[in-house]
Every structure is written in C-alpha cells, then in structure tokens.
Design a protein around this motif. Sequence first.
Motif, PDB file in Angstrom:
ATOM      1  N   LEU A 190       0.820  -1.218   0.000  1.00  0.00           N
ATOM      2  CA  LEU A 190       0.000   0.000   0.000  1.00  0.00           C
ATOM      3  C   LEU A 190       0.853   1.267   0.000  1.00  0.00           C
ATOM      4  O   LEU A 190       0.357   2.352  -0.293  1.00  0.00           O
ATOM      5  N   ASN A 223     -11.763   3.055  -1.450  1.00  0.00           N
ATOM      6  CA  ASN A 223     -11.624   1.665  -1.002  1.00  0.00           C
ATOM      7  C   ASN A 223     -11.885   1.638   0.513  1.00  0.00           C
ATOM      8  O   ASN A 223     -11.090   2.147   1.309  1.00  0.00           O
ATOM      9  N   LEU A 259      -5.406   1.252  -4.582  1.00  0.00           N
ATOM     10  CA  LEU A 259      -6.425   1.042  -5.617  1.00  0.00           C
ATOM     11  C   LEU A 259      -7.830   1.097  -4.995  1.00  0.00           C
ATOM     12  O   LEU A 259      -7.984   0.731  -3.835  1.00  0.00           O
ATOM     13  N   PRO A 260      -8.842   1.555  -5.692  1.00  0.00           N
ATOM     14  CA  PRO A 260      -8.785   1.946  -7.105  1.00  0.00           C
ATOM     15  C   PRO A 260      -8.422   3.413  -7.321  1.00  0.00           C
ATOM     16  O   PRO A 260      -8.166   3.795  -8.462  1.00  0.00           O
ATOM     17  N   THR A 272      -9.249  -0.035   2.868  1.00  0.00           N
ATOM     18  CA  THR A 272      -8.065   0.791   3.057  1.00  0.00           C
ATOM     19  C   THR A 272      -8.384   2.019   3.900  1.00  0.00           C
ATOM     20  O   THR A 272      -7.622   2.376   4.805  1.00  0.00           O
TER      21      THR A 272
HETATM   22  C1  NAG Z   1      -8.951  -2.278  -1.819  1.00  0.00           C
HETATM   23  O1  NAG Z   1      -7.657  -2.362  -1.217  1.00  0.00           O
HETATM   24  C2  NAG Z   1      -7.235  -3.687  -0.978  1.00  0.00           C
HETATM   25  C3  NAG Z   1      -5.894  -3.588  -0.241  1.00  0.00           C
HETATM   26  O2  NAG Z   1      -6.027  -2.856   0.910  1.00  0.00           O
HETATM   27  C4  NAG Z   1      -7.127  -4.447  -2.255  1.00  0.00           C
HETATM   28  O3  NAG Z   1      -6.766  -5.783  -1.967  1.00  0.00           O
HETATM   29  C5  NAG Z   1      -8.424  -4.390  -3.014  1.00  0.00           C
HETATM   30  O4  NAG Z   1      -8.264  -4.983  -4.293  1.00  0.00           O
HETATM   31  C6  NAG Z   1      -8.872  -2.946  -3.180  1.00  0.00           C
HETATM   32  N1  NAG Z   1     -10.172  -2.916  -3.822  1.00  0.00           N
HETATM   33  C7  NAG Z   1     -10.360  -2.353  -5.037  1.00  0.00           C
HETATM   34  C8  NAG Z   1     -11.770  -2.344  -5.521  1.00  0.00           C
HETATM   35  O5  NAG Z   1      -9.443  -1.827  -5.674  1.00  0.00           O
END
Ligand code: NAG
Length: 405
Positions: free
Chosen positions: A31, A54, A36-37, A57
Amino acid sequence: MKTPKVSLAVLAATNLAKAALNDIISIDSQLTYRVLPDFEGNVTENFVDTSTTNTTTSTLFAAARNATFISYSPDFLSLIGPNPSLQLITQRNESFANEAGIWVPPLNEVWFTSSTIDDMTTISVLSLSNLSISTPSLSQPIINANGGYYFDSKVYFASDGNAAVPSAIYSVDPVTGETEVLINSYFGLQFNGPNDITWVKPPNSNQTFMFFTDDPLSSLFDDGPPPVLVDAVWRFDPTSHSLVPVISRADILIPNGIATNKEQNKLFVTDSTPIDSGTESLPAGAGNSGSNAIYAFDLVNDANGIPWPVNKRLFGISRTGIPDGIKVDDQGRVWTGEGEGIVVRDSSGKVLGLFNAETLLVDRGAGGPLANFALAGDRLVVEGNERLWILKLGETVMSPGRFEG
Ligand SMILES: *[C@@H]1O[C@H](CO)[C@@H](O)[C@H](O)[C@H]1NC(C)=O
Ligand SMILES: *[C@@H]1O[C@H](CO)[C@@H](O)[C@H](O)[C@H]1NC(C)=O
Ligand SMILES: *[C@@H]1O[C@H](CO)[C@@H](O)[C@H](O)[C@H]1NC(C)=O
Ligand SMILES: *[C@@H]1O[C@H](CO)[C@@H](O)[C@H](O)[C@H]1NC(C)=O
Ligand SMILES: *[C@@H]1O[C@H](CO)[C@@H](O)[C@H](O)[C@H]1NC(C)=O
Ligand SMILES: *[C@@H]1O[C@H](CO)[C@@H](O)[C@H](O)[C@H]1NC(C)=O
C-alpha cells in the motif's frame, strides 16, 4: 532544527487518547506504493491521511491515524516487541524536549535541549534510573544549545549563540559540569549555527574525529549575525588540531542531523531543505536545489587513517516535512525525526514503520514537528516537544561501545 516559539495555548486541546496510544496498526507495504482503485494524498499531511474510496483501506488508515505504532514490516513488529507500552514521563506547557537526545551510558542518562523558550534553549537531563529530570549545573552557560553527542566521557553540544555570543561547539564533563569552548571559529569567521554532532572512531585506528553540521540556525532563530561561511559538514581532528570542511553545500544544501553506523564506516546526513519553501526560511541565495532527504556516505580512511565521506547516495526522502535528528542503530537501521514522526528504515532504505507524531505530540504538532529522540540500550526516549516519552523496545538497538574512546 529547532522550532520557533510555541504557543502555550496548545495545551488546552490536550487529549491523551489512551485507548489508541499503544495501538499497533500493520499496513501491507504494497500500500506504500499502490492504492487502488483511487486515492488523493497531501504532502503536508501524513500517508494515512490519504483518502480513497476503497473502504478496507480507508478504515485501516483511519485506525492508523490514532495509533502510535504504524508498521509496514514484521521487522518493525519485532523491533517494538509484542506489547509496547509508552510511558509519559512528563508533560509541560512549553516545548522543553525538542533536540539533541544524547545517551550517556556510564551515567544512565539522556541529555536533551528545548525549543526556543523566552529567546533561549534549555538543557535538561533525564535519569533513566528514576526518570527524574534535572538541569545540569555547567561552569559556563551554553547559549542556545541544539544537537549533541556523548563520546569518551564528555557531552558535546552544538550551540547557535546569539547576537552577543558566537555559535560554538562546547564540551561538558557530565560529572563535574566543567564546560569548555572547543570550536568557535574558522580562521576568525563565525559558524552559522552548528546543528548536530557525531564522533567517529575509524576501524583499525587509534584516532577519533568529530563531524558536525553547520547551517544558519543562529540568524534564523537566535538573532545571530547573517551567515558568512557557506553551510558545510566539518571534520575536527583533536590529535592534529585540524578543522576541515568535508561535505559541501553542493552535496547537502542544509546539513542538519548527522550519524554514523556501529561499524563506523558509514555516515548519514539529513538535508533539511523544505519541500515547500513557505514552511521554513531558506538561507538567502541558497536556491532550491536541496531535497528533504537522508543521504548516506562511505567513510573511507586515507593512507594516514583520516576518514573521508565518499560515495554519496540518496538513502531516503521524508514523506512529510524535513528529516531532522538521525540515529543509526546496532542493526544498521536508520531512525529519523520527520513530519510523520520517528521513521525507521532498514539498511536498504525500506521504511519499516514509524512512531506516529499524531499521538506523541500535543494537538497534531502545533508546537512544531517531532525533531529528535534518543536510543539508549533497549529504550527509545521520544522528545515530543511538550511531552517526554519512554518506550522499552523488543530488542537492544544501541549498545555503548561506539561512545567509548
Ligand atoms: C482495496 O484495497 C485492498 C488492499 O487494501 C485491495 O486488496 C483491493 O483490491 C482494493 N479494492 C479495489 C476495488 O481496488
Ligand atoms: C493539504 O493539507 C493542508 C493542511 O491540512 C491544506 O491546507 C491544503 O489545502 C491541502 N491541499 C490539498 C491540495 O488538498
Ligand atoms: C481517533 O481519535 C479521535 C480523538 O480521540 C476520535 O475522535 C476518533 O473517533 C478516533 N478515530 C478512530 C478511527 O478511532
Ligand atoms: C507554565 O508552567 C510554568 C512552570 O510550571 C509556570 O510557571 C507558568 O506560569 C506556566 N505558563 C502558563 C502560560 O501556563
Ligand atoms: C535520580 O537518580 C539520579 C542519579 O541518576 C540522582 O542524582 C537523583 O537525585 C535521583 N532523583 C530522584 C528524585 O530520586
Ligand atoms: C595504536 O596505539 C598502539 C599503542 O600506542 C600502537 O601499538 C598501535 O600500533 C596503534 N595502532 C594504530 C593502527 O595506529
């Protein structure tokens, strides 16, 4: 780098969020380079203030904002041990614990200096035996002491002086208080404001050397004269009585913290050039070629056993604010006081984790950033400006050997 006068009003907002104080939040190191996203971060805030849609996160970041221990690596978790418990030694209404952070192993003490309070910094001594804080009785005053170092039975202070007293390096016998001026001029010219000191005991050598940084602290904070010397890192050889500039401002624009590793073959220097020139004054004409960064050098002995810093490389960039005080532990990890708190990197430069300034300082650092700290055996002493903290770590990070003559 000391902070200017602090507002006493900040204490009104004091709220020790005890529940979160000893929280450890682990953040996947991926991270640190991929959110993402989407995300929106801010260079004047902290990494964990970054916003994202997200929810996993953003929930993690929200918890981390209130936690003292933010880990990006299992190595950081073993460094702090399984149940880290911060102890607040004392809290005062002024920034009494800001700079230096000098471990004096034979006396089991940590010496430290304040921010500017009523036009002057103060020197205090923390006894690690009973956690009492006292003022040392010195045979002559040290005007505006900043950084310092203990070596071979003496405590050395870099001091900025003021309009009347030139900036200087002093030595103090910590037992008797006998205080002497060691260095106060370069061929009759004043230094700009010596900031921090380290001693070097090169491998396979009987000689010892002092290195110190010089930057315009005296004129910026202490009514001292405008700088006449260029900022530099200096090497003092007490055996041959020589004082020599060894790192130019072309290499480090505003040299601040300075430290060697246990093996005494590497030198680390912080450059406190601000990212945003609105946050701190740059010396006139300095331009803005510096970085808020940590640099590493090899210390290589010449044929006469004199150590020279060579092979400069970039080691780290401060995410937020400037890197200030620096210590290199027995395991080669590099600890720095930065805008986000005390940041620990491994010897490859990877950020392992940090001690969060948001919980350690009063009111999100209204009294200035977290500048310095001490490593003393298996203890970390945090200079939180109005607060002084102590934490027992999960391992010994600093042994006394390198401070012996
Ligand atoms: C949200 O963040 C996590 C890591 O913290 C990641 O694994 C996940 O793919 C992310 N979700 C999106 C929709 O990007
Ligand atoms: C960044 O944060 C600072 C302080 O919180 C704020 O004043 C500034 O507007 C923010 N910048 C952006 C681009 O959001
Ligand atoms: C963080 O601490 C503040 C102040 O103590 C509190 O208002 C907030 O709810 C806490 N946030 C989290 C995520 O625990
Ligand atoms: C700060 O504390 C000192 C000593 O405890 C006291 O003398 C002084 O009045 C206090 N100042 C304020 C503004 O509370
Ligand atoms: C704490 O220990 C120091 C010696 O390290 C001693 O000088 C001092 O008097 C002690 N203070 C208290 C309050 O016990
Ligand atoms: C260090 O000093 C000792 C005793 O004075 C001497 O025997 C030795 O050769 C010296 N070593 C070096 C590397 O100068």
